[in-house]
Scaffold this active site. Structure first.
Site, PDB file in Angstrom:
ATOM      1  N   GLU A   1      -8.264  -9.253  -8.033  1.00  0.00           N
ATOM      2  CA  GLU A   1      -7.358 -10.398  -7.976  1.00  0.00           C
ATOM      3  C   GLU A   1      -8.086 -11.734  -7.809  1.00  0.00           C
ATOM      4  OE1 GLU A   1      -3.249  -8.418  -6.349  1.00  0.00           O
ATOM      5  OE2 GLU A   1      -4.666  -9.148  -4.840  1.00  0.00           O
TER       6      GLU A   1
ATOM      7  N   GLU B   1       6.218   0.458  -2.062  1.00  0.00           N
ATOM      8  CA  GLU B   1       4.981  -0.046  -1.479  1.00  0.00           C
ATOM      9  C   GLU B   1       4.410   1.058  -0.596  1.00  0.00           C
ATOM     10  OE1 GLU B   1       1.801  -1.259  -0.635  1.00  0.00           O
ATOM     11  OE2 GLU B   1       2.870  -2.792  -1.791  1.00  0.00           O
TER      12      GLU B   1
ATOM     13  N   HIS C   1       1.012  -1.771  -9.157  1.00  0.00           N
ATOM     14  CA  HIS C   1       0.351  -2.978  -8.656  1.00  0.00           C
ATOM     15  C   HIS C   1      -0.771  -2.580  -7.707  1.00  0.00           C
ATOM     16  CE1 HIS C   1       3.102  -6.526  -9.728  1.00  0.00           C
ATOM     17  NE2 HIS C   1       3.440  -5.507 -10.495  1.00  0.00           N
ATOM     18  N   GLU C   2      -1.803  -3.423  -7.652  1.00  0.00           N
ATOM     19  CA  GLU C   2      -3.002  -3.158  -6.846  1.00  0.00           C
ATOM     20  C   GLU C   2      -3.711  -1.868  -7.263  1.00  0.00           C
ATOM     21  OE1 GLU C   2      -0.301  -5.781  -5.121  1.00  0.00           O
ATOM     22  OE2 GLU C   2       0.014  -3.626  -4.830  1.00  0.00           O
TER      23      GLU C   2
ATOM     24  N   GLU D   1      -0.378  -4.424 -12.695  1.00  0.00           N
ATOM     25  CA  GLU D   1      -0.780  -5.787 -12.333  1.00  0.00           C
ATOM     26  C   GLU D   1      -2.298  -5.865 -12.496  1.00  0.00           C
ATOM     27  OE1 GLU D   1       0.050  -8.786  -8.633  1.00  0.00           O
ATOM     28  OE2 GLU D   1      -0.790  -6.823  -8.219  1.00  0.00           O
TER      29      GLU D   1
ATOM     30  N   GLU E   1       2.223 -14.101  -8.711  1.00  0.00           N
ATOM     31  CA  GLU E   1       2.523 -14.267  -7.286  1.00  0.00           C
ATOM     32  C   GLU E   1       1.502 -15.166  -6.593  1.00  0.00           C
ATOM     33  OE1 GLU E   1       2.298 -10.088  -6.334  1.00  0.00           O
ATOM     34  OE2 GLU E   1       0.558 -10.409  -5.054  1.00  0.00           O
TER      35      GLU E   1
END
Length: 685
Positions: A171, A396, A464-465, A483, A489
């Site tokens: 990221e 999550e 994501h991640e 992602e 974000e």
């Protein structure tokens, strides 16, 4: 036509022992040449030439194994095979209806320390891919990788677009420097907004790595078909990159069993930036899906009850009095999404556990089947279904992956029971099993297990991640997007945020591996809307946010902003409603990494085309030829462009919408303002 050559000639093999070239192999269009060599001491190297110019210098191949403790660097040559391949295949969804897979193949059979290794090279018109294969063999079955010794020797101090090598996150903000100026430690020190980092070292970078030589040659290094193996990072020494595999808690890289094939190492090469973005080499190196029924896999456009948590209007936990995922609020999103023809609504913070998850490195935080008491999932699922759309589940994991694996079956059955067919997974935080990294072999296998398990329940996945994509959406078509980079974000991140050039680099880096859930569509650029103390703002014009739906590909596209922020700009919101998420054709009109990208796409099964054009922090004039339109046809062009006064810093929400009638002989000219963009809808009359 298949051609096979087995080298058994004694004079040739004995000549190779003294250090000779094994065999050159050319791309189908004869522009690329791969040369494999064997040195005097038995080391195998390769070189790559483009239009007779050396692009990759003598680069070594091999391994160091921990068990058995041997070095595989000095090889006896057992033989060579060559073949050619040319076919066309149809993806389940994607950027084109059909994809051509054409290459020449060279397989070098070698043996080192009594272990047989095959080196498989494929040469395409736009680059090469190569992998190691350990065939089934007597006396060698289970083994542990200590190091992979693959090298990529560059032939100049190229300009590079890179992010720091890191085992736990991709990221970072992209850096633009010469190779000799790479300092990952310095770049990482400027980042204050990433939840978890595991920096490798000052000269380690991640792939996909984009470069441009002084002579104007574009080079990209990445990997394809990452299965049962750790992510490959790149360590730079001089002008030579060497593979750096992500370790586990005890330092081992991979636990393997023959027969086994590593991921492909890929190198894209062209003197046109547009060719890099048009390449399908990475996708072609992935295996076709084993799924026999893919009818349930559908690209979709959705709203997200998500952004309001990032800008201070609401929060994920129930505690605190600002819980966003309550029944009344989610109904508001459903109403807006249904009114404007969307397919679903993503809801984050719906389930118990958010009060005790971040940074605690503990299991059993979430069970993925227990909604908060103010979130009536049954009534909301029924309400959405009655309006022609579905809820999208959010899981999550808080990095507690063992907990998620224990609960996946129950969680996925719960989704099926509630009429939910898409899940967004998240891996924020340190991984459990403790000591594993997001990019380790164990986690790479976990992401695949999620895709496989979800497919058994006919569920689509947006991760994501997770580790960087490597074309696996061909093999696992229900794993539709990831992602795995600095997404939208981060517009709320107080330190660096999203700088304008970022989205002009992503197509040359992250997006080469597969679709990205970037979450575009922000219309309100000042983020103090609900919290006056916030000083961050979205560094983009509104027109650029529209163009991102075309330049950043995903079959799962979110309209990321709040319904009330769209209500004031419904004329511009029309483009988000109209733009497709599945495509028949892609045309890269103009591109330069870190500067601008202009792409045209034809909607799947329709005659409509859409154009997206974006720029960095510099304004520029763009002209687009419409010669891709049907001969003799007329189209209505609706142009959503930056207003003359638009500026990503001073006046980001200023836009102009114009209409005209065009044909394939027409050209569109428009100005991209600073940090700006232009989106065009072309509907056949």
């Amino acid at each position: 036509m298949l051609r096979k050559l087995i080298i058994i000639c004694f004079c040739l093999v004995s000549g190779l022992v003294s250090g000779q070239k094994i065999l050159p192999i050319f791309s189908p269009n004869q522009q690329l040449t791969l040369q494999v060599n064997r040195s005097l001491d038995g080391r195998l190297t390769y070189q790559v030439y483009y239009k007779s110019k050396e692009i990759v210098g003598l680069s070594s191949l091999g391994f160091v194994l921990k068990k058995p403790a041997v070095s595989l660097q000095n090889f006896t040559l057992l033989g060579v095979d060559t073949s050619s391949h040319n076919s066309v295949w149809a993806p389940v969804y994607g950027e084109e209806r059909e994809i051509r897979n054409q290459y020449k193949e060279l397989i070098v059979h070698g043996q080192s320390a009594e272990i047989r290794v095959d080196f498989i090279f494929r040469v395409f018109n736009d680059g090469i891919g190569f992998r190691y294969q350990f065939p089934e063999q007597t006396g060698f079955q289970h083994f542990i990788i200590d190091e992979e010794l693959t090298q990529f020797q560059m032939t100049g101090d190229h300009n590079a677009f890179w992010i720091p090598g890191d085992y736990d996150t991709n990221e970072y903000t992209y850096q633009k420097t010469h190779l000799s100026e790479i300092d990952a430690t310095k770049a990482a020190a400027a980042e204050k907004d990433i939840a978890l980092t595991a920096l490798i070292g000052p000269h380690a970078v991640q792939s996909p790595l984009m470069m441009k030589s002084a002579e104007g040659i574009y080079i990209n290094i990445h990997e394809a078909a990452l299965i049962n193996y750790p992510v490959m990072h790149l360590g730079l020494s001089g002008l030579t990159f060497t593979s750096l595999l992500t370790p586990d808690a005890v330092g081992n890289k991979a636990y393997l069993q023959t027969p086994f094939s590593t991921p492909w190492r890929t190198i894209l090469i062209s003197d046109r930036a547009e060719d890099i973005l048009a390449s399908r080499l990475i996708l072609n190196l992935n295996a076709p899906t084993a799924l026999t029924d893919v009818s349930w896999i559908k690209p979709q456009k959705f709203m997200g009850m998500w952004w309001e948590m990032h800008i201070g209007k609401a929060n994920w936990p129930l505690a605190g009095g600002k819980h966003g995922a309550n029944t009344a609020n989610v109904k508001r999103y459903i109403d807006f999404a249904a009114k404007h023809g969307f397919d679903g609504v993503l809801v984050e913070g719906w389930n118990k556990g958010w009060e005790d998850w971040f940074g605690n490195w503990k299991e059993d935080v979430f069970d993925f089947v227990s909604p908060y008491p103010d979130y009536n999932i049954d009534s909301l699922s029924a309400y959405a279904r009655a309006k022609g759309l579905r809820l999208i589940m959010h899981h999550e994991t808080s990095g507690a992956v063992t907990n998620y694996e224990r609960r996946m079956a129950d969680a996925y059955q719960y989704m099926v029971d509630k009429g939910i067919n898409t899940v967004k997974t998240g891996y924020v935080g340190r991984i459990i099993p403790r000591g594993e990294h997001h990019d380790s072999q164990w986690m790479v296998n976990h992401y695949a297990r999620v895709a496989e398990k979800a497919a058994a329940y006919k569920l689509m996945v947006d991760s994501h991640e997770s580790a960087h994509p490597t074309g696996l959406h061909r093999t696992y078509p229900n794993w539709m997007a990831s992602e795995a980079a600095r997404g939208s974000e981060f517009n709320n991140a107080p330190t660096l945020g999203i700088i304008p050039e970022h989205t002009t680099i992503l197509p040359f880096t992250r997006l080469l591996g597969g679709p990205m859930d970037y979450t575009p569509g922000l219309f309100h650029m000042s983020l103090n809307q609900f919290d006056a103390s916030r000083t961050t703002r979205v560094r983009s014009t509104l027109a650029k946010q529209l163009a991102l739906y075309v330049t950043i590909y995903s079959p799962l596209q979110m309209a990321a902003d709040l319904p009330e922020n769209y209500e004031g700009h419904l004329d511009a919101f029309q483009f988000i409603k109209d733009v497709a998420v599945d495509w028949d054709e892609k045309r890269v009109i103009a591109a330069e990494p870190g500067e601008f990208v202009t792409i045209a796409r034809k909607a799947r099964g329709r005659s409509d085309w859409f154009i997206g054009s974006i720029t960095d922090e510099n304004a520029r004039e763009m002209t687009v030829s419409l010669n891709f339109l049907d001969p003799g046809a007329r189209y209505e062009a609706v142009i959503y462009r930056d207003a003359d006064t638009a500026d990503f810093e001073k006046n980001p929400e200023a836009y102009v919408i114009t209409k005209s009638i065009v044909t394939r002989n027409s050209k569109l000219s428009f100005r991209l303002q600073r940090g700006g963009g232009c989106a065009v809808s072309l509907k056949k009359l």
